[in-house]
Design a protein around this motif. Structure first.
Motif, mmCIF file in Angstrom:
data_model
loop_
_atom_site.group_PDB
_atom_site.id
_atom_site.type_symbol
_atom_site.label_atom_id
_atom_site.label_comp_id
_atom_site.label_asym_id
_atom_site.label_seq_id
_atom_site.Cartn_x
_atom_site.Cartn_y
_atom_site.Cartn_z
ATOM 1 N N SER A 112 -7.531 -29.458 13.152
ATOM 2 C CA SER A 112 -6.483 -28.998 14.055
ATOM 3 C C SER A 112 -7.069 -28.726 15.437
ATOM 4 N N GLY A 113 -6.375 -29.203 16.476
ATOM 5 C CA GLY A 113 -6.827 -28.977 17.840
ATOM 6 C C GLY A 113 -8.072 -29.744 18.226
ATOM 7 N N ALA A 114 -8.317 -30.860 17.555
ATOM 8 C CA ALA A 114 -9.562 -31.614 17.780
ATOM 9 C C ALA A 114 -9.538 -32.476 19.033
ATOM 10 N N PHE A 115 -8.361 -32.676 19.644
ATOM 11 C CA PHE A 115 -8.252 -33.669 20.711
ATOM 12 C C PHE A 115 -7.762 -33.058 22.022
ATOM 13 N N ALA A 116 -8.381 -33.520 23.098
ATOM 14 C CA ALA A 116 -7.990 -33.073 24.441
ATOM 15 C C ALA A 116 -6.776 -33.822 24.953
ATOM 16 N N ALA A 117 -6.541 -35.008 24.404
ATOM 17 C CA ALA A 117 -5.385 -35.821 24.809
ATOM 18 C C ALA A 117 -4.908 -36.632 23.621
ATOM 19 N N VAL A 118 -3.603 -36.815 23.533
ATOM 20 C CA VAL A 118 -3.002 -37.651 22.491
ATOM 21 C C VAL A 118 -2.018 -38.598 23.162
ATOM 22 N N TYR A 162 -5.348 -26.357 22.566
ATOM 23 C CA TYR A 162 -4.574 -25.562 23.506
ATOM 24 C C TYR A 162 -4.837 -26.065 24.924
ATOM 25 N N HIS A 163 -3.785 -26.340 25.645
ATOM 26 C CA HIS A 163 -3.800 -26.938 26.980
ATOM 27 C C HIS A 163 -4.225 -28.405 26.967
ATOM 28 N N GLY A 164 -4.229 -29.026 25.781
ATOM 29 C CA GLY A 164 -4.426 -30.470 25.708
ATOM 30 C C GLY A 164 -3.186 -31.199 26.183
ATOM 31 N N ARG A 165 -3.359 -32.476 26.520
ATOM 32 C CA ARG A 165 -2.282 -33.249 27.142
ATOM 33 C C ARG A 165 -1.763 -34.345 26.202
ATOM 34 N N PHE A 166 -0.449 -34.399 26.113
ATOM 35 C CA PHE A 166 0.239 -35.421 25.328
ATOM 36 C C PHE A 166 0.939 -36.382 26.274
ATOM 37 N N MET A 182 9.711 -31.740 22.158
ATOM 38 C CA MET A 182 8.395 -31.326 22.652
ATOM 39 C C MET A 182 8.338 -29.814 22.813
ATOM 40 N N ARG A 183 9.335 -29.259 23.465
ATOM 41 C CA ARG A 183 9.347 -27.814 23.692
ATOM 42 C C ARG A 183 9.391 -27.038 22.373
ATOM 43 N N ALA A 184 10.092 -27.586 21.396
ATOM 44 C CA ALA A 184 10.185 -26.915 20.098
ATOM 45 C C ALA A 184 8.830 -26.812 19.423
ATOM 46 N N ARG A 185 7.882 -27.638 19.861
ATOM 47 C CA ARG A 185 6.529 -27.634 19.287
ATOM 48 C C ARG A 185 5.498 -27.077 20.259
ATOM 49 N N ASP A 186 5.973 -26.326 21.240
ATOM 50 C CA ASP A 186 5.101 -25.694 22.233
ATOM 51 C C ASP A 186 4.313 -26.718 23.046
ATOM 52 N N ILE A 187 4.919 -27.895 23.259
ATOM 53 C CA ILE A 187 4.341 -28.902 24.144
ATOM 54 C C ILE A 187 5.261 -28.969 25.358
ATOM 55 N N GLU A 188 4.867 -28.326 26.431
ATOM 56 C CA GLU A 188 5.737 -28.190 27.595
ATOM 57 C C GLU A 188 5.712 -29.457 28.443
ATOM 58 N N PRO A 189 6.879 -30.081 28.667
ATOM 59 C CA PRO A 189 6.917 -31.260 29.542
ATOM 60 C C PRO A 189 6.507 -30.888 30.964
ATOM 61 N N LYS A 190 5.516 -31.612 31.499
ATOM 62 C CA LYS A 190 4.975 -31.268 32.816
ATOM 63 C C LYS A 190 5.137 -32.381 33.848
ATOM 64 N N LEU A 205 12.966 -47.240 30.563
ATOM 65 C CA LEU A 205 11.805 -46.584 29.969
ATOM 66 C C LEU A 205 11.414 -45.380 30.807
ATOM 67 N N PHE A 206 10.663 -44.474 30.191
ATOM 68 C CA PHE A 206 10.070 -43.375 30.938
ATOM 69 C C PHE A 206 8.699 -43.047 30.361
ATOM 70 N N LEU A 207 7.876 -42.442 31.193
ATOM 71 C CA LEU A 207 6.574 -41.918 30.790
ATOM 72 C C LEU A 207 6.636 -40.405 30.916
ATOM 73 N N VAL A 208 6.102 -39.695 29.931
ATOM 74 C CA VAL A 208 6.130 -38.239 29.979
ATOM 75 C C VAL A 208 4.769 -37.692 29.571
ATOM 76 N N GLU A 209 4.386 -36.610 30.242
ATOM 77 C CA GLU A 209 3.185 -35.874 29.869
ATOM 78 C C GLU A 209 3.554 -34.438 29.592
ATOM 79 N N GLY A 210 3.054 -33.916 28.480
ATOM 80 C CA GLY A 210 3.257 -32.519 28.143
ATOM 81 C C GLY A 210 1.928 -31.833 27.894
ATOM 82 N N ILE A 211 1.917 -30.525 28.056
ATOM 83 C CA ILE A 211 0.712 -29.740 27.827
ATOM 84 C C ILE A 211 0.968 -28.729 26.716
ATOM 85 N N ARG A 212 0.100 -28.707 25.744
ATOM 86 C CA ARG A 212 0.223 -27.758 24.636
ATOM 87 C C ARG A 212 0.034 -26.338 25.178
ATOM 88 N N GLY A 213 1.069 -25.523 25.049
ATOM 89 C CA GLY A 213 1.006 -24.160 25.541
ATOM 90 C C GLY A 213 1.093 -24.047 27.047
#
Length: 244
Positions: A112-118, A162-166, A182-190, A205-213
């Motif tokens: 869990s939490g092994a990745f800085a980006a997904v 935590y603070h990793g980027r999706f 995303m928000r329901a999983r604490d991944i805030e769209p940024k 199409l769209f591209l989106v980046e979210g940050i965990r927490g």
């Protein structure tokens, strides 16, 4: 480069770093949306994960951009074999690890939490919607037969530190549902960028980046235009392919 190809296989140019990718005409082939996603956002400096890697085009492009440690997971054994070979023929074995498995069972092979980006370029259509292909490999890549949007985001929540980027590419008709999920999983769209086929066409199409927490606050970036009015690629796209 002497590469042995099997039935239905062809060798395509990835354009970047002289890389080549094996693709099959009876499986889903990567397209521009894959390239757009791989170039979206800054290069990840920590470990990065690509969910449903297909041909491994996203991690290969990320290595061309400077990424050093990537994990690519693929459920389809045919595509996992192609991804493994693509990593090898491009000499990226030291930077890309291929996991043949189901990301719905990510707990079996990652902490869990092994990745800085997904990264995720998941099936766009719900199982019951849109035209179906008769070819299994193509249909499953386009429709949520093996993994739903919820499955994707559950895996992302588990994998991201935590603070990793999706980062994800998807179709606009599902934008509202995706931001909510995303928000329901604490991944805030940024960051959000709409992708238009031509300047006078609506975005599909769209591209989106979210940050965990991450804290609240969404930046809407300038639209990305794929084609000029004459049908040629825009300067923005040509830059991605290293042509400008």
């Amino acid at each position: 480069m002497n590469i042995e190809l099997g039935p239905h296989e062809r060798l395509d140019d990835l354009v970047l770093d002289g890389m080549k990718v094996i693709q099959r005409d009876d499986q889903f082939c990567f397209s521009l949306d894959t390239v757009l996603l791989a170039h979206f956002g800054a290069v990840p400096h920590g470990p990065a994960l690509d969910l449903g890697t297909g041909t491994a085009a996203i991690p290969l492009i990320l290595t061309a951009r400077g990424a050093k440690k990537l994990t690519a997971v693929e459920f389809n054994p045919v595509m996992a074999d192609i991804a493994r070979r693509n990593v090898a023929i491009n000499g990226r074995d030291d930077r890309i690890t291929l996991v043949e498995g189901d990301y719905r069972r990510i707990r079996d092979w990652a902490a869990s939490g092994a990745f800085a980006a997904v990264y995720a370029n998941p099936p766009y259509r719900e199982k019951s919607r849109g035209a179906y292909s008769d070819v299994d490999g193509i249909r499953r890549a386009c429709h949520e037969e093996t993994a739903t949007l919820s499955d994707v985001l559950d895996a992302v929540k588990y994998a991201l530190k935590y603070h990793g980027r999706f980062r994800m590419v998807h179709i606009t008709e599902r934008l509202a549902d995706i931001l909510e999920a995303m928000r329901a999983r604490d991944i805030e769209p940024k960051a959000l960028q709409m992708v238009h086929g031509r300047p006078d066409k609506k975005a599909k199409l769209f591209l989106v980046e979210g940050i965990r927490g991450g804290s609240k606050g969404l930046d809407v970036l300038p639209p990305l235009i794929v084609h000029n009015q004459d049908g040629s690629y825009s300067d923005a796209v040509n830059k991605l392919y290293g042509k400008l």
